[in-house]
Design a protein around this motif. Structure first.
Motif, PDB file in Angstrom:
ATOM      1  N   VAL A  23      18.405  -8.447  19.808  1.00 48.56           N
ATOM      2  CA  VAL A  23      17.936  -9.490  20.724  1.00 48.56           C
ATOM      3  C   VAL A  23      17.778  -8.970  22.153  1.00 48.56           C
ATOM      4  O   VAL A  23      17.221  -9.658  23.003  1.00 48.56           O
ATOM      5  CB  VAL A  23      18.873 -10.718  20.711  1.00 48.56           C
ATOM      6  N   ALA A  24      18.256  -7.750  22.413  1.00 49.19           N
ATOM      7  CA  ALA A  24      18.044  -7.131  23.726  1.00 49.19           C
ATOM      8  C   ALA A  24      16.733  -6.356  23.789  1.00 49.19           C
ATOM      9  O   ALA A  24      16.333  -5.903  24.869  1.00 49.19           O
ATOM     10  CB  ALA A  24      19.206  -6.189  24.055  1.00 49.19           C
ATOM     11  N   MET A  25      16.083  -6.206  22.635  1.00 48.19           N
ATOM     12  CA  MET A  25      14.865  -5.403  22.560  1.00 48.19           C
ATOM     13  C   MET A  25      13.617  -6.274  22.751  1.00 48.19           C
ATOM     14  O   MET A  25      13.453  -7.273  22.039  1.00 48.19           O
ATOM     15  CB  MET A  25      14.775  -4.712  21.184  1.00 48.19           C
ATOM     16  N   MET A  49       9.460  -5.533  33.094  1.00 52.34           N
ATOM     17  CA  MET A  49       9.548  -4.590  31.977  1.00 52.34           C
ATOM     18  C   MET A  49      11.004  -4.176  31.754  1.00 52.34           C
ATOM     19  O   MET A  49      11.727  -3.882  32.710  1.00 52.34           O
ATOM     20  CB  MET A  49       8.687  -3.362  32.265  1.00 52.34           C
ATOM     21  N   ILE A  50      11.441  -4.175  30.510  1.00 52.91           N
ATOM     22  CA  ILE A  50      12.823  -3.847  30.174  1.00 52.91           C
ATOM     23  C   ILE A  50      12.932  -2.342  29.948  1.00 52.91           C
ATOM     24  O   ILE A  50      12.402  -1.801  28.980  1.00 52.91           O
ATOM     25  CB  ILE A  50      13.288  -4.602  28.917  1.00 52.91           C
ATOM     26  N   THR A  51      13.600  -1.660  30.854  1.00 53.17           N
ATOM     27  CA  THR A  51      13.773  -0.216  30.772  1.00 53.17           C
ATOM     28  C   THR A  51      15.263   0.113  30.789  1.00 53.17           C
ATOM     29  O   THR A  51      16.112  -0.762  30.997  1.00 53.17           O
ATOM     30  CB  THR A  51      13.093   0.479  31.966  1.00 53.17           C
ATOM     31  N   ASN A  52      15.585   1.410  30.601  1.00 52.20           N
ATOM     32  CA  ASN A  52      16.988   1.824  30.712  1.00 52.20           C
ATOM     33  C   ASN A  52      17.550   1.482  32.083  1.00 52.20           C
ATOM     34  O   ASN A  52      18.700   1.047  32.212  1.00 52.20           O
ATOM     35  CB  ASN A  52      17.108   3.325  30.447  1.00 52.20           C
ATOM     36  N   ASP A  53      16.744   1.667  33.126  1.00 54.95           N
ATOM     37  CA  ASP A  53      17.199   1.353  34.480  1.00 54.95           C
ATOM     38  C   ASP A  53      17.530  -0.125  34.638  1.00 54.95           C
ATOM     39  O   ASP A  53      18.443  -0.489  35.392  1.00 54.95           O
ATOM     40  CB  ASP A  53      16.132   1.761  35.507  1.00 54.95           C
ATOM     41  N   PHE A  54      16.790  -0.975  33.949  1.00 53.13           N
ATOM     42  CA  PHE A  54      17.070  -2.416  33.982  1.00 53.13           C
ATOM     43  C   PHE A  54      18.501  -2.684  33.520  1.00 53.13           C
ATOM     44  O   PHE A  54      19.253  -3.421  34.167  1.00 53.13           O
ATOM     45  CB  PHE A  54      16.064  -3.153  33.095  1.00 53.13           C
ATOM     46  N   TRP A  55      18.879  -2.080  32.381  1.00 54.42           N
ATOM     47  CA  TRP A  55      20.217  -2.334  31.835  1.00 54.42           C
ATOM     48  C   TRP A  55      21.302  -1.688  32.686  1.00 54.42           C
ATOM     49  O   TRP A  55      22.376  -2.271  32.880  1.00 54.42           O
ATOM     50  CB  TRP A  55      20.293  -1.841  30.388  1.00 54.42           C
ATOM     51  N   LEU A  56      21.035  -0.488  33.191  1.00 51.89           N
ATOM     52  CA  LEU A  56      22.011   0.157  34.063  1.00 51.89           C
ATOM     53  C   LEU A  56      22.273  -0.682  35.312  1.00 51.89           C
ATOM     54  O   LEU A  56      23.414  -0.818  35.762  1.00 51.89           O
ATOM     55  CB  LEU A  56      21.527   1.558  34.439  1.00 51.89           C
ATOM     56  N   GLU A  57      21.201  -1.276  35.856  1.00 51.00           N
ATOM     57  CA  GLU A  57      21.341  -2.119  37.040  1.00 51.00           C
ATOM     58  C   GLU A  57      22.120  -3.390  36.716  1.00 51.00           C
ATOM     59  O   GLU A  57      22.918  -3.869  37.540  1.00 51.00           O
ATOM     60  CB  GLU A  57      19.948  -2.461  37.589  1.00 51.00           C
ATOM     61  N   ARG A  58      21.931  -3.935  35.526  1.00 48.34           N
ATOM     62  CA  ARG A  58      22.686  -5.132  35.126  1.00 48.34           C
ATOM     63  C   ARG A  58      24.185  -4.838  35.105  1.00 48.34           C
ATOM     64  O   ARG A  58      24.990  -5.652  35.566  1.00 48.34           O
ATOM     65  CB  ARG A  58      22.214  -5.611  33.745  1.00 48.34           C
ATOM     66  N   TRP A  59      24.559  -3.682  34.578  1.00 43.86           N
ATOM     67  CA  TRP A  59      25.975  -3.322  34.554  1.00 43.86           C
ATOM     68  C   TRP A  59      26.490  -3.059  35.968  1.00 43.86           C
ATOM     69  O   TRP A  59      27.609  -3.470  36.316  1.00 43.86           O
ATOM     70  CB  TRP A  59      26.200  -2.107  33.657  1.00 43.86           C
ATOM     71  N   GLN A  60      25.704  -2.388  36.784  1.00 43.49           N
ATOM     72  CA  GLN A  60      26.148  -2.069  38.140  1.00 43.49           C
ATOM     73  C   GLN A  60      26.377  -3.326  38.977  1.00 43.49           C
ATOM     74  O   GLN A  60      27.281  -3.373  39.816  1.00 43.49           O
ATOM     75  CB  GLN A  60      25.114  -1.166  38.834  1.00 43.49           C
ATOM     76  N   ASN A  80       7.869  -5.345  21.520  1.00 47.28           N
ATOM     77  CA  ASN A  80       7.134  -4.116  21.232  1.00 47.28           C
ATOM     78  C   ASN A  80       8.054  -2.936  20.903  1.00 47.28           C
ATOM     79  O   ASN A  80       7.579  -1.869  20.517  1.00 47.28           O
ATOM     80  CB  ASN A  80       6.228  -3.738  22.416  1.00 47.28           C
ATOM     81  N   VAL A  81       9.372  -3.122  21.034  1.00 46.83           N
ATOM     82  CA  VAL A  81      10.324  -2.043  20.742  1.00 46.83           C
ATOM     83  C   VAL A  81      11.152  -2.351  19.496  1.00 46.83           C
ATOM     84  O   VAL A  81      11.808  -1.470  18.947  1.00 46.83           O
ATOM     85  CB  VAL A  81      11.260  -1.808  21.950  1.00 46.83           C
ATOM     86  N   ARG A  82      11.101  -3.581  19.014  1.00 46.23           N
ATOM     87  CA  ARG A  82      12.008  -3.989  17.933  1.00 46.23           C
ATOM     88  C   ARG A  82      11.784  -3.207  16.647  1.00 46.23           C
ATOM     89  O   ARG A  82      12.743  -2.822  15.968  1.00 46.23           O
ATOM     90  CB  ARG A  82      11.853  -5.493  17.662  1.00 46.23           C
TER      91      ARG A  82
END
Length: 213
Positions: free
Chosen positions: A125-127, A1-12, A130-132
């Motif tokens: 394309v990052a969405m 599941m793509i969540t805010n935490d997913f993206w934060l972890e990608r940057w970290q 179901n969020v687009r």
């Protein structure tokens, strides 16, 4: 599941293959001449130097980004200074040397309106699917009635799944409306060896715009 935490972890962890070091040539090729001081929105901006290019054209650039690390790296990579103001759930970072604001926080918490243009290279394309619709509606609500939109999408087939996600042409038109027109398409399997590793059977990048002027 793509969540805010997913993206934060990608940057970290530095898993930011979506980041491009240089200026996107499609931005340079397809961005129109707008009035100086036009307000340009860049959703999910990351640390893209496309914002530098837009600011150097004389526009007021507002990038919205979840990751504080992305913002810090953008500031550091470009030797910029800034001032910060807390505004509700968002932090507003105003760059001193260029007409750029970086809004740190969840894009759906950002409610400013009246933008004259929007540049989306890697947000839609990052969405997940179901969020687009929510993303597009939220973006359109930020824009003025005659705003220009430059959108870059991907449509691919193969074993790898997103993000970035594959978005069909009919979905682009369904969500953005019939005013959106395709300007160009490129088969990246023909022009970029990174897409020839057997993971894809097709990989097309398309450029769209809404220009109501």
């Amino acid at each position: 599941m793509i969540t805010n935490d997913f993206w934060l972890e990608r940057w970290q962890t530095g898993r930011i293959g979506f980041h491009q070091e240089g200026i996107n040539p499609k931005l340079v090729d397809y961005w129109p001449i707008l009035a100086k001081q036009s307000k340009v929105l860049v959703p999910l901006c990351g640390k893209t130097n496309d914002m530098i290019w837009l600011a150097e054209q004389g526009y007021q650039v507002t990038g919205v980004e979840l990751s504080s690390l992305a913002i810090i790296e953008f500031i550091g990579d470009n030797d910029l200074t800034y001032e910060t103001l807390q505004q509700g759930n968002l932090k507003i970072h105003t760059v001193n040397e260029l007409p750029i604001r970086l809004i740190e926080g969840d894009y759906f918490d950002f409610n400013e309106q009246g933008f004259d243009a929007c540049y989306d290279r890697a947000a839609m394309v990052a969405m997940p699917q179901n969020v687009r619709e929510k993303y597009v509606q939220h973006t359109l609500q930020r824009l003025s009635q005659k705003a220009f939109v430059l959108l870059i999408t991907l449509q691919y087939q193969g074993d790898k799944k997103g993000p970035p996600f594959s978005v069909a042409e009919k979905e682009v038109i369904q969500l953005w409306g019939t005013d959106i027109k395709k300007l160009a398409s490129e088969n990246l399997m023909e022009t970029n060896p990174d897409y020839r590793d057997g993971s894809y059977t097709s990989f097309e990048e398309s450029v769209w715009h809404i220009d109501q002027n």
